[in-house]
Design a protein around this motif. Sequence first.
Motif, short mmCIF file in Angstrom:
data_model
loop_
_atom_site.label_atom_id
_atom_site.label_comp_id
_atom_site.label_asym_id
_atom_site.label_seq_id
_atom_site.Cartn_x
_atom_site.Cartn_y
_atom_site.Cartn_z
N GLU A 35 0.83 -1.20 0.00
CA GLU A 35 0.00 0.00 0.00
C GLU A 35 0.87 1.25 0.00
O GLU A 35 0.53 2.26 -0.61
N VAL A 36 2.01 1.17 0.68
CA VAL A 36 2.99 2.26 0.74
C VAL A 36 4.32 1.66 0.30
O VAL A 36 4.74 0.63 0.83
N ASP A 37 4.97 2.28 -0.69
CA ASP A 37 6.24 1.70 -1.14
C ASP A 37 7.47 2.32 -0.48
O ASP A 37 8.56 1.76 -0.54
N ARG A 38 7.30 3.49 0.15
CA ARG A 38 8.42 4.09 0.89
C ARG A 38 7.93 5.25 1.74
O ARG A 38 6.87 5.81 1.49
N GLY A 39 8.74 5.58 2.72
CA GLY A 39 8.48 6.73 3.56
C GLY A 39 9.74 7.56 3.62
O GLY A 39 10.84 7.05 3.40
#
Length: 154
Positions: free
Chosen positions: A120-124
């Motif tokens: 859902e999120v590939d990086r922060g």
Amino acid sequence: MKRSAGILMYKLEAGELRVLLVHPGGPLFARRDEGWWSIPKGEYVDGEDAVTAAVRELWEETGAKVDAARLVELGSVRQKSGKVVSAWCVEGDFDVTSLVSNVFELEWPPRSGVLQVFPEVDRGEWFGVEAARAKINSAQAAFIDRLEALLAAG
């Protein structure tokens, strides 16, 4: 009306305010950058506590855990899609290299009959406020403004 709840994590680093933003995963967002980042957030349903949803979504999208009692409300914004996003802030120092996101299935390529799994999120990433304003969904930039005002008020 769709509603989401999320958390704007922040820290002071060498006297500079930095905020944690996440980039959406999946092939539709792979080449999209400015204006596509977000606070970690997710939808919640009627009857569900928004704070509980915000804490859950932060954990699901990053692996970061926070104490709901430490959250400070930043209000809500309406995105271009019509979705209303409510946010809270909390000071923290999440290590983005340890980010672990939940996943979703998507038929990709379209009409191929092949289901693929994507985070859902590939990086922060931690951004200074000016860079964050350029990266974040335009409606959510108000949360950064509100955080700055809150910190300035002491």
